[in-house]
Design an enzyme around this catalytic site. Structure first.
Site, PDB file in Angstrom:
ATOM      1  N   SER A 171       0.622  -1.447   0.249  1.00  0.00           N
ATOM      2  CA  SER A 171      -0.264   0.288  -0.039  1.00  0.00           C
ATOM      3  C   SER A 171       0.887   1.430  -0.072  1.00  0.00           C
ATOM      4  CB  SER A 171      -0.409   0.252   1.196  1.00  0.00           C
ATOM      5  OG  SER A 171      -1.520  -1.079   0.669  1.00  0.00           O
TER       6      SER A 171
ATOM      7  N   ARG B 121       1.421   7.443   6.370  1.00  0.00           N
ATOM      8  CA  ARG B 121       0.249   6.385   6.393  1.00  0.00           C
ATOM      9  C   ARG B 121      -1.018   7.103   6.797  1.00  0.00           C
ATOM     10  NH1 ARG B 121       0.818   1.797   9.993  1.00  0.00           N
ATOM     11  NH2 ARG B 121       2.953   2.431  10.037  1.00  0.00           N
TER      12      ARG B 121
ATOM     13  N   HIS C 227      -2.914   5.983   4.030  1.00  0.00           N
ATOM     14  CA  HIS C 227      -3.207   4.650   3.736  1.00  0.00           C
ATOM     15  C   HIS C 227      -4.251   4.372   4.554  1.00  0.00           C
ATOM     16  CE1 HIS C 227      -2.028   0.788   6.060  1.00  0.00           C
ATOM     17  NE2 HIS C 227      -2.071   0.857   4.200  1.00  0.00           N
TER      18      HIS C 227
END
Lengths: 216, 216
Positions: free
Chosen positions: A19, A43, A46
């Site tokens: 990812s 993140r 994500h």
């Protein structure tokens, strides 16, 4: 396409790395964030699949350093919701000697909120007032918690090492974050505007923890 | 602007209503969703401040009815994460006789995932296989959970009353939801594409629960 055509499953520990690689490829360098800041923003993307966050995340210049130092020192992480608390796994916190606390459902907090006709999030911030020195405070939901924190700071209350200011929504969320960014005088990582949320606040702490764990 | 200029605080029980009114005003009728579907989508926007969801939420024609009936009958709600579980408050579930369960951290699930080299989310779905009949299954994080559910359905496993299919991310999330929407043959509420998340899955269940509670 059927469930079976998606086989073979990726091994669980490679899903996150894949990812991140996809996000890296879709936001090619030069990026609006670098180093530790990019690790955090990546993140956040994500967690939300929302690239619009690139336009709204804002860092105090010492935020990454301050957050990492606090975690490395085994600080307490306070969250404004049980969701955010659930999003910061013990497996990341335990090796650092850190704990995550949410006071929202503590009986004295529930009682105080009822008595004062205010939100539990605000009452929880009152209960945490004396405990915030050197901690990380991660707010993903309640503008009332963030506003109350800033009132405590104005009146000389202990300052967190880092404030993750990411309340989401339509009533005072954007305003509370604007005050944090412009006036609070404490290291912060924030999402300007209406967006935010418990998973994003949790992801910010998780990204910082991963960076600290890597250095150990 | 200072924290004090944001006074007076809105009473806690009016914040949600004010937020909904703002969203109603910013998405004027005729809306892409009506009735119960709009109540759900509005709560999704409330949770994320992401109006882009208007373009991605998709409902099975019987989804609202099926979800409300299951909750009114006191069904179990299974979630794929502790975050989603934490986002569905007991105060909404208890009056309905419903409970919320997440099997992710059950020792047998953790052991099975390790032994099989798979995700805990997938192993949790195996553990839940025989229990899913008539339940609501709310998936906000793990494509592997949603894919495993569909494998169980293909092989004749018990069908949930409603699948909330909202895994977020970059590896198989969009693909898993496309299969759910196009082929699963079970009532669903899904967010097409990469977006989703535990708070959105939880918000969907909360919106359905609010509609049932109002009828009581």
């Amino acid at each position: 396409m059927s469930p079976t055509t998606l086989q073979p499953y990726f091994a669980p520990d490679t899903i996150e790395a894949r990812s991140f690689a996809i996000i890296d490829a879709e936001v090619p360098a030069p990026r609006p964030f670098e180093g530790g800041e990019w690790e955090i923003v990546r993140r956040l993307i994500h967690t939300s699949a929302d690239f619009d966050l690139l336009n709204h995340v804002v860092f105090h210049p010492r935020a990454v350093e301050a957050g990492m130092a606090a975690l490395a020192a085994g600080c307490t992480v306070f969250t404004d919701t049980e969701m955010a608390r659930a999003g910061i796994p013990v497996r990341r916190m335990e090796p650092l000697g850190c704990t995550v606390q949410c006071l929202l459902n503590r009986p004295d907090v529930v009682a105080a909120a009822k008595e004062q006709g205010t939100t539990r999030a605000r009452a929880a911030m009152d209960a945490a007032r004396g405990l915030l020195g050197g901690c990380i405070l991660a707010i993903g939901n309640a503008p009332t918690a963030l506003i109350r924190l800033m009132e405590h700071l104005e009146s000389g209350g202990p300052a967190p090492a880092l404030v993750v200011g990411m309340p989401v929504g339509f009533v005072n969320a954007a305003e509370s974050k604007a005050i944090l960014v412009e006036q609070a005088g404490v290291p912060f990582i924030a999402i300007r505007g209406r967006k935010g949320g418990s998973p994003l606040a949790a992801a910010t702490v998780n990204a910082l923890a991963e960076m600290v764990l890597r250095q150990k």
